[in-house]
Design a protein around this motif. Structure first.
Motif, short mmCIF file in Angstrom:
data_model
loop_
_atom_site.label_atom_id
_atom_site.label_comp_id
_atom_site.label_asym_id
_atom_site.label_seq_id
_atom_site.Cartn_x
_atom_site.Cartn_y
_atom_site.Cartn_z
N UNK A 1 6.97 2.08 4.81
CA UNK A 1 5.64 2.62 4.62
C UNK A 1 5.33 2.71 3.14
N UNK A 2 4.11 2.51 2.79
CA UNK A 2 3.66 2.61 1.40
C UNK A 2 3.82 4.03 0.89
N UNK A 3 4.16 4.16 -0.38
CA UNK A 3 4.25 5.49 -0.99
C UNK A 3 2.84 6.09 -1.08
N UNK A 4 2.76 7.41 -1.01
CA UNK A 4 1.43 8.04 -1.13
C UNK A 4 0.81 7.75 -2.49
N UNK A 5 -0.50 7.68 -2.53
CA UNK A 5 -1.22 7.52 -3.79
C UNK A 5 -1.02 8.76 -4.65
N UNK A 6 -0.86 9.90 -4.00
CA UNK A 6 -0.63 11.17 -4.70
C UNK A 6 0.24 12.06 -3.83
N UNK A 7 1.23 12.67 -4.44
CA UNK A 7 2.09 13.62 -3.75
C UNK A 7 2.31 14.79 -4.68
N UNK A 8 2.05 16.00 -4.20
CA UNK A 8 2.24 17.16 -5.06
C UNK A 8 2.63 18.38 -4.25
N UNK A 9 3.28 19.30 -4.92
CA UNK A 9 3.68 20.57 -4.33
C UNK A 9 2.93 21.67 -5.07
N UNK A 10 2.31 22.54 -4.31
CA UNK A 10 1.53 23.64 -4.87
C UNK A 10 2.21 24.94 -4.45
N UNK A 148 0.09 15.30 0.45
CA UNK A 148 0.25 13.85 0.25
C UNK A 148 -1.05 13.17 0.63
N UNK A 149 -1.43 12.20 -0.19
CA UNK A 149 -2.67 11.45 0.04
C UNK A 149 -2.35 9.96 0.00
N UNK A 150 -2.71 9.27 1.07
CA UNK A 150 -2.55 7.81 1.13
C UNK A 150 -3.91 7.16 1.19
N UNK A 151 -4.05 6.01 0.52
CA UNK A 151 -5.23 5.17 0.70
C UNK A 151 -5.00 4.38 1.99
N UNK A 152 -5.86 4.56 2.98
CA UNK A 152 -5.68 3.86 4.25
C UNK A 152 -5.82 2.35 4.07
N UNK A 153 -6.64 1.93 3.12
CA UNK A 153 -6.79 0.49 2.85
C UNK A 153 -5.46 -0.11 2.48
N UNK A 154 -4.62 0.61 1.70
CA UNK A 154 -3.31 0.10 1.29
C UNK A 154 -2.37 0.00 2.48
N UNK A 155 -2.46 0.94 3.40
CA UNK A 155 -1.58 0.91 4.58
C UNK A 155 -1.88 -0.30 5.46
N UNK A 156 -3.14 -0.69 5.53
CA UNK A 156 -3.51 -1.84 6.37
C UNK A 156 -3.18 -3.17 5.73
N UNK A 157 -2.89 -3.18 4.43
CA UNK A 157 -2.51 -4.42 3.73
C UNK A 157 -1.03 -4.73 3.89
N UNK A 158 -0.24 -3.74 4.32
CA UNK A 158 1.19 -3.95 4.45
C UNK A 158 1.50 -4.99 5.52
N UNK A 159 2.47 -5.87 5.25
CA UNK A 159 2.86 -6.81 6.30
C UNK A 159 3.57 -6.08 7.42
#
Length: 161
Positions: A1-10, A148-159
């Motif tokens: 799976x693609x790494x998140x575009x942003x990952x943070x701990x608050x 964690x925030x993922x760009x869904x467009x990036x997830x759909x580009x994965x083979x």
């Protein structure tokens, strides 16, 4: 799976947003005193994370937002006297009391928008949210949240495998 575009701990006490109260003059204000410090904590953590990414622009594309809130256990979950500090056998495993999960999500999304992570919270097309108690499972050791925030467009580009 693609790494998140942003990952943070608050770290901090998650504050719910949504309930409003009117004062005597008729002005509206947040019922929870925790919402403002929580939104500031999320905004600060996000700005710190984005500080190292000069090319970051607020996400307007569809995103998947994963929020794992960690809450402090109420004092009545623990024993007293010689059992002080020990969790009572009757203490629930999961937080089913306030704050409401949807109101925690709302305050966190608004803070992410204020920090420039999201162009608008309407960009969230997929949401995964949970709340748990401190030190339960993979929860944080203190109250806060893992975001964690993922760009869904990036997830759909994965083979596909």
């Amino acid at each position: 799976m693609t790494a998140p575009a942003l990952s943070l701990t608050v770290y901090g006490t998650p504050g719910p947003q949504g309930s409003k109260t009117r004062n005597a003059a008729g002005a509206m204000y947040e019922s929870s005193a925790k919402v403002k410090p929580w939104r500031e904590a999320v905004k600060t953590a996000a700005l710190d994370a984005l500080h190292h990414d000069d090319g970051w622009t607020a996400l307007a594309c569809p995103v998947w937002l994963e929020l794992q809130f960690t809450l402090a256990r109420p004092k009545h979950h623990f024993g007293t006297g010689r059992n002080a500090g020990r969790l009572k056998p009757s203490a629930p495993h999961f937080p089913t009391s306030k704050p409401d999960l949807d109101k925690l999500v709302r305050s966190t999304q608004d803070a992410l928008k204020d920090a420039g992570v999201l162009a608008d919270d309407s960009a969230v097309a997929h949401l995964s949210a949970s709340k748990t108690y401190v030190l339960w499972g993979d929860a944080l050791r203190t109250p806060g949240a893992v975001i964690k925030v993922w760009r869904l467009n990036d997830l759909h580009k994965e083979p596909t495998p």
